[in-house]
Scaffold this motif. Structure first.
Motif, PDB file in Angstrom:
ATOM      1  N   PHE A 294      14.699   9.529  -8.995  1.00  0.00           N
ATOM      2  CA  PHE A 294      13.395   8.606  -9.549  1.00  0.00           C
ATOM      3  C   PHE A 294      12.381   8.378  -8.848  1.00  0.00           C
ATOM      4  O   PHE A 294      11.489   7.548  -8.282  1.00  0.00           O
ATOM      5  CB  PHE A 294      14.050   7.302 -10.886  1.00  0.00           C
ATOM      6  N   ALA A 295      13.513   8.496  -7.702  1.00  0.00           N
ATOM      7  CA  ALA A 295      12.723   8.045  -5.748  1.00  0.00           C
ATOM      8  C   ALA A 295      12.097   8.938  -5.672  1.00  0.00           C
ATOM      9  O   ALA A 295      11.611   8.812  -4.422  1.00  0.00           O
ATOM     10  CB  ALA A 295      14.004   6.743  -5.463  1.00  0.00           C
ATOM     11  N   ARG A 296      12.168  10.150  -5.547  1.00  0.00           N
ATOM     12  CA  ARG A 296      11.773  11.021  -4.345  1.00  0.00           C
ATOM     13  C   ARG A 296       9.901  11.745  -4.949  1.00  0.00           C
ATOM     14  O   ARG A 296      10.118  11.032  -5.719  1.00  0.00           O
ATOM     15  CB  ARG A 296      12.174  12.605  -5.343  1.00  0.00           C
ATOM     16  N   GLY A 297       9.716  12.119  -3.848  1.00  0.00           N
ATOM     17  CA  GLY A 297       7.987  12.393  -3.783  1.00  0.00           C
ATOM     18  C   GLY A 297       7.268  10.861  -3.357  1.00  0.00           C
ATOM     19  O   GLY A 297       6.133  10.552  -3.871  1.00  0.00           O
ATOM     20  N   VAL A 298       8.013  10.196  -2.354  1.00  0.00           N
ATOM     21  CA  VAL A 298       7.358   9.396  -2.117  1.00  0.00           C
ATOM     22  C   VAL A 298       5.861   9.680  -0.784  1.00  0.00           C
ATOM     23  O   VAL A 298       6.712  10.491   0.100  1.00  0.00           O
ATOM     24  CB  VAL A 298       8.000   8.168  -1.275  1.00  0.00           C
ATOM     25  N   THR A 299       4.699   9.152  -1.468  1.00  0.00           N
ATOM     26  CA  THR A 299       3.342   9.843  -0.536  1.00  0.00           C
ATOM     27  C   THR A 299       3.769   9.136   0.612  1.00  0.00           C
ATOM     28  O   THR A 299       3.449   7.355   0.425  1.00  0.00           O
ATOM     29  CB  THR A 299       2.207   9.896  -2.061  1.00  0.00           C
ATOM     30  N   VAL A 300       3.504   9.406   1.534  1.00  0.00           N
ATOM     31  CA  VAL A 300       2.916   8.289   2.895  1.00  0.00           C
ATOM     32  C   VAL A 300       1.716   8.757   3.461  1.00  0.00           C
ATOM     33  O   VAL A 300       0.852   9.646   3.394  1.00  0.00           O
ATOM     34  CB  VAL A 300       4.410   8.640   4.363  1.00  0.00           C
ATOM     35  N   VAL A 301       1.009   7.431   3.237  1.00  0.00           N
ATOM     36  CA  VAL A 301      -0.784   8.099   4.194  1.00  0.00           C
ATOM     37  C   VAL A 301      -0.728   6.174   4.914  1.00  0.00           C
ATOM     38  O   VAL A 301       0.130   5.900   4.907  1.00  0.00           O
ATOM     39  CB  VAL A 301      -1.326   7.355   3.213  1.00  0.00           C
ATOM     40  N   PRO A 302      -1.368   7.020   5.955  1.00  0.00           N
ATOM     41  CA  PRO A 302      -2.439   5.468   6.123  1.00  0.00           C
ATOM     42  C   PRO A 302      -2.769   4.196   6.258  1.00  0.00           C
ATOM     43  O   PRO A 302      -3.547   4.762   5.191  1.00  0.00           O
ATOM     44  CB  PRO A 302      -2.776   6.646   7.421  1.00  0.00           C
ATOM     45  N   ALA A 303      -2.865   3.514   6.617  1.00  0.00           N
ATOM     46  CA  ALA A 303      -3.537   2.518   6.190  1.00  0.00           C
ATOM     47  C   ALA A 303      -5.129   2.518   5.896  1.00  0.00           C
ATOM     48  O   ALA A 303      -5.194   2.890   7.045  1.00  0.00           O
ATOM     49  CB  ALA A 303      -3.308   0.963   6.643  1.00  0.00           C
ATOM     50  N   ALA A 304      -5.940   1.799   5.542  1.00  0.00           N
ATOM     51  CA  ALA A 304      -7.720   2.457   5.746  1.00  0.00           C
ATOM     52  C   ALA A 304      -8.211   1.380   5.868  1.00  0.00           C
ATOM     53  O   ALA A 304      -9.304   1.697   6.649  1.00  0.00           O
ATOM     54  CB  ALA A 304      -8.345   2.835   4.515  1.00  0.00           C
ATOM     55  N   LEU A 305      -7.919  -0.094   6.633  1.00  0.00           N
ATOM     56  CA  LEU A 305      -8.269  -0.806   6.333  1.00  0.00           C
ATOM     57  C   LEU A 305      -8.593  -1.946   7.671  1.00  0.00           C
ATOM     58  O   LEU A 305      -9.477  -2.272   7.917  1.00  0.00           O
ATOM     59  CB  LEU A 305      -8.203  -2.388   5.626  1.00  0.00           C
ATOM     60  N   GLY A 306      -7.851  -0.964   9.003  1.00  0.00           N
ATOM     61  CA  GLY A 306      -7.586  -1.461  10.205  1.00  0.00           C
ATOM     62  C   GLY A 306      -7.983  -3.122   9.838  1.00  0.00           C
ATOM     63  O   GLY A 306      -6.864  -3.497   9.239  1.00  0.00           O
ATOM     64  N   GLU A 307      -8.238  -3.255  10.819  1.00  0.00           N
ATOM     65  CA  GLU A 307      -7.632  -4.753  11.747  1.00  0.00           C
ATOM     66  C   GLU A 307      -8.822  -5.854  10.465  1.00  0.00           C
ATOM     67  O   GLU A 307      -8.307  -6.958  10.338  1.00  0.00           O
ATOM     68  CB  GLU A 307      -8.748  -5.340  12.775  1.00  0.00           C
ATOM     69  N   ARG A 308      -8.992  -5.665   9.303  1.00  0.00           N
ATOM     70  CA  ARG A 308     -10.016  -5.755   7.855  1.00  0.00           C
ATOM     71  C   ARG A 308      -9.108  -5.927   6.895  1.00  0.00           C
ATOM     72  O   ARG A 308      -8.988  -6.932   6.477  1.00  0.00           O
ATOM     73  CB  ARG A 308     -11.040  -5.131   7.739  1.00  0.00           C
ATOM     74  N   ALA A 309      -7.631  -5.134   7.402  1.00  0.00           N
ATOM     75  CA  ALA A 309      -7.120  -5.727   6.125  1.00  0.00           C
ATOM     76  C   ALA A 309      -6.535  -7.250   5.880  1.00  0.00           C
ATOM     77  O   ALA A 309      -6.015  -8.246   4.469  1.00  0.00           O
ATOM     78  CB  ALA A 309      -5.752  -4.457   6.463  1.00  0.00           C
ATOM     79  N   GLY A 310      -5.941  -8.058   6.678  1.00  0.00           N
ATOM     80  CA  GLY A 310      -5.199  -9.349   6.865  1.00  0.00           C
ATOM     81  C   GLY A 310      -6.614 -10.094   6.272  1.00  0.00           C
ATOM     82  O   GLY A 310      -6.390 -11.214   5.440  1.00  0.00           O
ATOM     83  N   VAL A 311      -7.731  -9.845   6.464  1.00  0.00           N
ATOM     84  CA  VAL A 311      -8.922 -10.957   6.678  1.00  0.00           C
ATOM     85  C   VAL A 311      -8.692 -10.694   4.440  1.00  0.00           C
ATOM     86  O   VAL A 311      -9.177 -11.329   3.895  1.00  0.00           O
ATOM     87  CB  VAL A 311     -10.282 -10.727   6.947  1.00  0.00           C
ATOM     88  N   ILE A 312      -9.545  -9.201   4.398  1.00  0.00           N
ATOM     89  CA  ILE A 312      -9.789  -8.743   2.730  1.00  0.00           C
ATOM     90  C   ILE A 312      -8.919  -9.274   1.898  1.00  0.00           C
ATOM     91  O   ILE A 312      -9.070  -9.899   1.584  1.00  0.00           O
ATOM     92  CB  ILE A 312      -9.854  -7.448   3.209  1.00  0.00           C
ATOM     93  N   GLY A 313      -6.752  -8.993   2.748  1.00  0.00           N
ATOM     94  CA  GLY A 313      -6.190  -9.377   1.738  1.00  0.00           C
ATOM     95  C   GLY A 313      -6.353 -10.944   1.307  1.00  0.00           C
ATOM     96  O   GLY A 313      -5.759 -11.431  -0.024  1.00  0.00           O
ATOM     97  N   ALA A 314      -6.444 -11.905   2.032  1.00  0.00           N
ATOM     98  CA  ALA A 314      -6.782 -13.021   1.971  1.00  0.00           C
ATOM     99  C   ALA A 314      -7.446 -13.486   1.704  1.00  0.00           C
ATOM    100  O   ALA A 314      -7.277 -14.716   0.032  1.00  0.00           O
ATOM    101  CB  ALA A 314      -6.787 -14.240   3.656  1.00  0.00           C
ATOM    102  N   ALA A 315      -8.879 -13.104   1.431  1.00  0.00           N
ATOM    103  CA  ALA A 315      -9.508 -13.239   0.857  1.00  0.00           C
ATOM    104  C   ALA A 315      -9.327 -12.595  -0.880  1.00  0.00           C
ATOM    105  O   ALA A 315     -10.117 -13.443  -1.405  1.00  0.00           O
ATOM    106  CB  ALA A 315     -10.931 -11.894   0.633  1.00  0.00           C
ATOM    107  N   ALA A 316      -8.418 -11.504  -0.855  1.00  0.00           N
ATOM    108  CA  ALA A 316      -8.360 -11.559  -1.933  1.00  0.00           C
ATOM    109  C   ALA A 316      -7.446 -12.634  -3.091  1.00  0.00           C
ATOM    110  O   ALA A 316      -7.109 -12.542  -4.321  1.00  0.00           O
ATOM    111  CB  ALA A 316      -7.465 -10.188  -2.777  1.00  0.00           C
ATOM    112  N   LEU A 317      -6.420 -13.423  -2.369  1.00  0.00           N
ATOM    113  CA  LEU A 317      -5.748 -14.284  -2.943  1.00  0.00           C
ATOM    114  C   LEU A 317      -6.564 -14.944  -3.182  1.00  0.00           C
ATOM    115  O   LEU A 317      -6.529 -15.686  -4.469  1.00  0.00           O
ATOM    116  CB  LEU A 317      -4.742 -14.606  -1.270  1.00  0.00           C
ATOM    117  N   ALA A 318      -8.018 -15.592  -2.459  1.00  0.00           N
ATOM    118  CA  ALA A 318      -8.732 -16.903  -2.533  1.00  0.00           C
ATOM    119  C   ALA A 318      -9.660 -16.837  -3.940  1.00  0.00           C
ATOM    120  O   ALA A 318      -9.927 -17.554  -5.319  1.00  0.00           O
ATOM    121  CB  ALA A 318      -9.916 -17.031  -1.691  1.00  0.00           C
TER     122      ALA A 318
END
Length: 308
Positions: free
Chosen positions: A281-305
């Motif tokens: 049930f845990a096999r086959g994890v797909t690993v990918v690089p993040a896409a948003l770079g330094e914008r991720a924190g601001v966009i994520g905080a905005a998603a919270l808002a």
């Protein structure tokens, strides 16, 4: 003007960034300042106030209905306080109250910076559309956040998913949190550099002893540099594998400065994850690089808002 926009603030030990976004997650305007992390509490708050002031001076500010904050931690989202390890002057600092006073009483939410990154990647980045995902920021430190059942799982205090402090090496290096062998002690940028130097790697010239230089040496085939990144990858794999075994999450999104090393991190990471996710049930994890770079924190905080 109808309140159709939100604002996000990303607070770390190096920078304070903020932005106004629309409901699609597009950043309309951004501002940032260096974090005066070695100064007193008022100085740090002053830098944050300057960033908020830049946003408030924009005509779009009138349409901002709520503000989200992703902050280095630990923190207590239920009380609105923060005690970031990398901002020593802020201990039980009433961040939400201080920000609320600066934004005209608008609703203000608070989560950890890793949770904010996860939220941003889920809204507009590499985890978009995923039901379950584990997101890690591998940088100076190691943070993270969890997407479970299609939503951010931040926990009662906003710290859930802080995967940098899963124990990867029980007899390993002391960690700033007080434990030993945390993922951060092997995978954080300074940890990678220190391990490489202890084991004989040497930079090409004075001032060249950086994690990026270790990454470049690893790409060139230096065996010590490769081993340093393999050790980091193994520690991150322990964290990802733990989440996969606990939650059946099959997607891992890896961001942060160390992740920019590319294949010298991701290749061994995928191999080590396969070794620690042996149950069906845990096999086959797909690993990918993040896409948003330094914008991720601001966009994520905005998603919270957006959800306040």
């Amino acid at each position: 003007m109808n309140p159709t926009l939100v604002a996000g603030i990303d607070i770390g030990g190096t920078k304070i960034a903020a932005g106004i976004t629309d409901m699609a997650g597009d950043v309309l305007f951004g501002a940032r300042r260096p974090t005066p992390a070695g100064d007193d509490a008022a100085a740090v708050m002053g830098a944050l106030a300057e960033v908020i002031g830049e946003l408030a001076a924009r005509p779009e500010w009138a349409a901002v209905r709520a503000v989200g904050i992703g902050s280095a931690g630990p923190l207590d989202g239920s009380r609105g306080t923060v005690s970031p390890i990398n901002i020593p002057a802020w201990r039980d600092f009433p961040l939400v109250d201080e920000v609320r006073a600066l934004v005209g009483g608008r609703p203000v939410g608070l989560v950890g910076d890793g949770a904010a990154m996860a939220s941003g990647e889920h809204w507009r980045g590499a985890a978009a559309g995923a039901r379950d995902a584990v997101c890690l920021v591998v940088s100076t430190g190691v943070g993270g956040g969890l997407i479970l059942g299609g939503s951010l799982c931040a926990g009662p205090t906003g710290n859930a998913g802080h995967l940098g402090h899963i124990i990867a090496e029980p007899d390993g290096e002391p960690c700033a949190c007080g434990a030993r062998g945390c993922v951060e002690t092997a995978a954080g940028g300074p940890a990678i550099l220190a391990w490489a130097l202890r084991h004989g790697w040497r930079p090409d010239g004075p001032g060249a002893a950086t994690t990026q230089a270790v990454a470049e040496a690893a790409h060139a085939g230096d065996p010590v540099a490769l081993a340093a990144f393999d050790r980091a990858a193994r520690a991150v794999a322990v964290a990802v594998g733990a989440v996969a075994n606990l939650t059946e999450a099959r997607l891992a999104v890896i961001g942060g400065g160390v992740a920019r090393a590319g294949d010298v991190l991701f290749r061994p990471l995928r191999s080590h994850i396969d070794m620690v996710t042996r149950l069906s049930f845990a096999r086959g994890v797909t690993v990918v690089p993040a896409a948003l770079g330094e914008r991720a924190g601001v966009i994520g905080a905005a998603a919270l808002a957006r959800d306040l």
